[in-house]
Design a protein around this motif. Sequence first.
Motif, PDB file in Angstrom:
ATOM      1  N   LEU A 266      64.294  61.534 125.232  1.00 55.42           N
ATOM      2  CA  LEU A 266      65.051  62.951 124.950  1.00 55.42           C
ATOM      3  C   LEU A 266      66.310  63.396 125.782  1.00 55.42           C
ATOM      4  O   LEU A 266      65.715  64.105 127.196  1.00 55.42           O
TER       5      LEU A 266
ATOM      6  N   LEU B 204      68.102  70.575 122.927  1.00 55.25           N
ATOM      7  CA  LEU B 204      66.244  70.079 123.413  1.00 55.25           C
ATOM      8  C   LEU B 204      66.124  71.073 122.137  1.00 55.25           C
ATOM      9  O   LEU B 204      64.778  68.994 121.591  1.00 55.25           O
TER      10      LEU B 204
ATOM     11  N   ASP C  10      58.965  60.987 127.553  1.00 58.87           N
ATOM     12  CA  ASP C  10      60.480  59.956 127.846  1.00 58.87           C
ATOM     13  C   ASP C  10      59.987  59.571 128.674  1.00 58.87           C
ATOM     14  O   ASP C  10      60.183  59.430 130.462  1.00 58.87           O
TER      15      ASP C  10
ATOM     16  N   GLU D 171      66.631  67.653 119.810  1.00 62.13           N
ATOM     17  CA  GLU D 171      65.429  66.853 119.986  1.00 62.13           C
ATOM     18  C   GLU D 171      63.813  66.524 119.712  1.00 62.13           C
ATOM     19  O   GLU D 171      62.901  65.564 119.298  1.00 62.13           O
ATOM     20  N   LEU D 172      63.082  67.611 120.229  1.00 61.99           N
ATOM     21  CA  LEU D 172      61.572  68.087 119.759  1.00 61.99           C
ATOM     22  C   LEU D 172      61.286  68.450 119.228  1.00 61.99           C
ATOM     23  O   LEU D 172      60.311  67.854 118.080  1.00 61.99           O
TER      24      LEU D 172
END
Length: 458
Positions: free
Chosen positions: A283, A353, A247, A356-357
């Motif tokens: 992120l 998370l 990020d 997002e990942l």
Amino acid sequence: MKSSDSKYSICFLQKGFREKRFTPMDVTQHALKEARAHSQIFTQVCEKEALLQANESTQRWRHGTPASELDGIPFAVKDLFDIKGYATTRGSTLYSALSDSTSPQVLALIESGAVLIGKTNLSEFAYSGLGLNPHFGTPTQTYNDNAYITGGSSCGSAAAVLENIVPFTLGTDTAGSIRIPSSYCGLVGFRASRKRYDNRGIAPLSPSLDTTGPIGHCVDDILLVDSVLYSPTEQPAGSSHSGLVFDAQFCQQLPLDCDTRRAFDLSLDALQNAGVAVEDVRLSTLDATLDLIKNIGWLGSIEAYLTYEDLVNTDKLGQVDPLVAQRLAASNQLPATQISYLYQQREKLQQRLSNELAGRAFLMPTTLTTAPLLSQVTQSVESFNEHNINALRLTMIGSYLDCPGIALPNGYNSNGLPTSLLISQCSGNDDALISLAKTIEPAIASLLIKQSKGNNHG
């Protein structure tokens, strides 16, 4: 025993055993001698047991029947792990009772043929990221005739590897206590997901955050230790990875020192040049987690208070390192509603998370700066607290979210002090993380080779 161009790694020792250049007994005697000479690194030395284990290993190697790839390899463990017949001091003078059993992790390594040299020093109760200890001494590393800390709380574990006493150690990590000393000492450190290993027989600090992992010289060594400690009940769904992200906005706003920032940027370039795709992805969970810790509090402090509540409320607190005692005593100030909120938000942020990942791993610097001078850290209580917060700031994110993480050395500053790259995954994706770390390690290691000339490590 060690050539100037070889790391004192598990792989190096294995090769020496196979070629009969030295034996497990030779290596063990060297380790014991060095351990006795470094009392600030080792709190206890298991000499009698180590010599017996080394003799048995030497016989196995002579007959061509080593028990495992770790057979004959010396190691040490942080003095939070129980070893039968030895005290688990927790880096304190208050705990002297001898353990009546051995931690399953230590036992698994011994049963694999590895030779236990002893127990390593730590911040008292493992409650700081700096590695100071007034009872057993503070391990340091010397660059250009200046003493720098090795970082904590697994200070002795990192120092034992850095000083080539043993090729790997076991540490614990509650808020960064494996990754921080690995970063400061230029080592590879692995924080495993909390449920990966059998964590019985280890003195607690913060039960919902505590985990363990090895510190060594390379990812191959981490993999070898992990293969002994990890006993899956079923085959993992798959260890393939789907990419690497960072990020840029998050990293740009961090108060990194210039050398750490430069090393991180060079790492991204090196990966791209090696054909490893690294995507810039926002992120937002990282910022949200840091904001939560800053504005509400640290879950580890609350649990640490509960772990040592009986001690805090007695006059025995006066026998504790004052820097640890003042933090413990101040750790019981959050109302129950906010404590409950921290537990609730952890689960939500873990899921956020993960979304997002989308299966990818993420990169950031391991620490904001290189290792500070011992004199800076000990200047005052205020200086200690400031350096401690700075040391823990980035690793606390992964600890709160239970992200497995691997610290990889990725450069040096102008004084020769190491910088470090942290690669992390979502909780439980340890296999994918180790596989990816092994993939990118050559590109990151090439930066060390380029920068190593001219560094003066004394």
